[in-house]
Scaffold this active site. Structure first.
Site, mmCIF file in Angstrom:
data_model
loop_
_atom_site.group_PDB
_atom_site.id
_atom_site.type_symbol
_atom_site.label_atom_id
_atom_site.label_comp_id
_atom_site.label_asym_id
_atom_site.label_seq_id
_atom_site.Cartn_x
_atom_site.Cartn_y
_atom_site.Cartn_z
ATOM 1 N N HIS A 181 -2.918 6.637 4.526
ATOM 2 C CA HIS A 181 -1.566 6.536 4.714
ATOM 3 C C HIS A 181 -1.127 8.127 4.111
ATOM 4 O O HIS A 181 -1.405 8.483 3.146
ATOM 5 C CB HIS A 181 -0.639 5.578 3.843
ATOM 6 N N CYS A 187 0.933 -1.225 -0.088
ATOM 7 C CA CYS A 187 -0.007 0.038 -0.025
ATOM 8 C C CYS A 187 0.803 1.323 0.086
ATOM 9 O O CYS A 187 0.522 2.170 -0.762
ATOM 10 C CB CYS A 187 -0.830 -0.307 1.303
#
Lengths: 345, 345
Positions: free
Chosen positions: B249, B130
């Site tokens: 994130h 990710c």
């Protein structure tokens, strides 16, 4: 030494002011009389220090008559209005705001790094920004031994640096973290137009923006580091980010040293015995610094020291400290203690 | 195009599996039959997709008979056990785990960056980590135009990357944030000996440690970026940090380009029209990416683009994306869509 000093604290009711009082007592700072000064609003309130009651007085120019040392922590405008008044009356001022930090006539001091600068004081000494202090404590031993040419830092800064209202905002938002669109009134900057949630978020803005796209917090870190370490040509860049942590700033720091063949073991050995530093670096034991465990601690914690995989001179590290203590109150008192040691006070 | 594909989802009950199902429907992916596979424990459960009920089947080698495309998101060991079984039976596997990412025979694909690598597939295509995906989406347009020689990234990673139990740990700890010493059983790594609070904390460990002091998450970012961007000699270093954010994130990224005289305006202009990117960069409007506002969004958000104050070739930026979408489910489906476009599927 039996000499005692009349000590004033400006901003005695604030978060840092309270920590200064706590630490003065804890470290047996030789204060004779204690003058607790604050805004007119707080004047008359009583504060107990070490079993004795003190009455808050209004911070006025005259309040500094007879004061030997004055800790200022009530915002830049108060320092600008009163620090020179205090020093005119014979006090040495340790100013915790950004008001005088970049003034060439004002030493900017972290005792572990540049205690000698205290001898150039002309009545005011500036305490650096919280995020700067912990970084230079970590970098100075490395600079001394191996030189330092480049610093790139990304911060993970706690909300307590933005005051009690910011702590309240984080805490109340956290308690209702599942709730979408919480009320936000303080962060990133109270006086700015837009406010964003901090619980469950990170905000890449601390202080307002400069024209070059860096924030003033980032400029503080860059400029203050150069001044404290006497490295005007240091290549340094900062990205300052607020995270949902109450107290304890963390920093991911990349550095380049000047000497060849420096190893991680060299740097660990150096930092293990460095003044003000606690090395917490053992991946096999999951030992590394974290803000949660740095609260109420005096040390600057350093860990995750790694050699850069491609730069001969590059290293990475992770630096954590209590932003209200080493980042503010403790460093201010250490400046005063150094003034006594150096017989300046 | 009227061709439809029998589509399997392995790990259909997990956080990413659920997002894959949602996105397949939302993007009108041309699935004919849908096979929802999971562990024996979940077999028999019903899941409604687009108004139709599907029964979860146990993921066995035979379950892949007749499957055209299989999305794997049930952990590395399941992928290792079943991905080749699926491909042997004629399915193309898009694997969301780390099982095959560094296998030289397996393309590691972010469609905006290296769609052409899909033509080298031999039955399995790996979806990157990710934190890597969102970074390469941002860096590829810059590399193409100006070259790229150096990357230093510090991450601010959400807990949802560590699964539903980690989300629960953050949420329940947040609701009682004033409580000291909360129970911690999941983070940083469930299988590790020590666990630390995440609410009110940041943890500089994601995945376990390698001998060189970097974690495997950090190695993933470094190795996968080189592979996806076909830059085996790129100077890249990562520091990966978990923050108390549910989803989204964030990354503070320093880069050095190869061409001279590149400006912030050049990079902004480039990224404003880059595929998969939403530029959010206007300090005067306090416009910058934040994880809180990236949730459920497909884009990679980029902002805070600044020229390094001392490096001629250096720039800083701030990159945010939904780690469950572009960081996982969405990118997997975009790989499948690219396979159709390129007539490989």
């Amino acid at each position: 030494m039996s000499q005692k000093f009349t000590t004033a604290i400006v901003g005695a009711t604030g978060a840092v002011g309270q920590k200064i009082i706590e630490k003065l007592v804890e470290r047996s700072f030789p204060f004779a009389d204690l003058k607790l000064l604050a805004s007119k609003k707080s004047a008359g309130k009583q504060i107990e220090v070490n079993g004795k009651n003190y009455t808050i007085e209004e911070a006025t120019p005259e309040a500094f008559e007879g004061v030997d040392i004055a800790f200022f922590s009530a915002g830049g405008s108060i320092s600008k209005a009163l620090a020179k008044e205090a020093s005119k009356r014979g006090a040495i001022v340790v100013d915790n705001t950004s008001a005088f930090r970049m003034d060439p006539d004002v030493p900017l001091v972290v005792p572990e790094v540049n205690k000698q600068a205290l001898h150039e004081q002309q009545g005011i000494i500036a305490n650096p920004n919280c995020s700067t202090i912990q970084m230079v404590v970590a970098l100075e031993p490395i600079r001394k031994q191996y030189g330092l040419s480049k610093v790139i830092v990304s911060t993970y800064q706690a909300v307590s640096g933005a005051g009690a209202a910011a702590i309240h905002e984080l805490t109340s938002q956290s308690e209702r973290i599942a709730e979408k669109q919480p009320t936000s009134e303080i962060l990133p900057v109270k006086s700015e137009e837009k406010h964003f949630p901090i619980a469950g978020n990170v905000i890449p803005q601390i202080d307002v923006f400069n024209e070059d796209g860096f924030t003033f917090e980032e400029h503080k870190m860059m400029n203050e580091t150069k001044k404290i370490m006497s490295l005007p040509d240091l290549s340094i860049a900062a990205t300052c980010v607020r995270v949902p942590v109450v107290t304890g700033h963390s920093e991911s720091v990349y550095i380049e040293v000047e000497k060849e063949n420096v190893t991680v073991a060299d740097i660990k050995q150096l930092l293990a015995s460095a003044e003000g530093v606690t090395l917490q670096d053992d991946p096999s034991e999951q030992l590394y610094p974290m803000p949660y465990f740095s609260e109420d601690e005096d040390a600057v914690f350093i860990g995750r020291i790694r050699k850069d995989p491609s730069s001969e001179y590059g290293f990475h590290m992770w630096i954590v400290a209590d932003n209200l203590l080493k980042g503010a109150a403790l460093n201010s008192i250490q400046i005063a203690e150094a003034l006594i040691d150096e017989k300046i006070l």
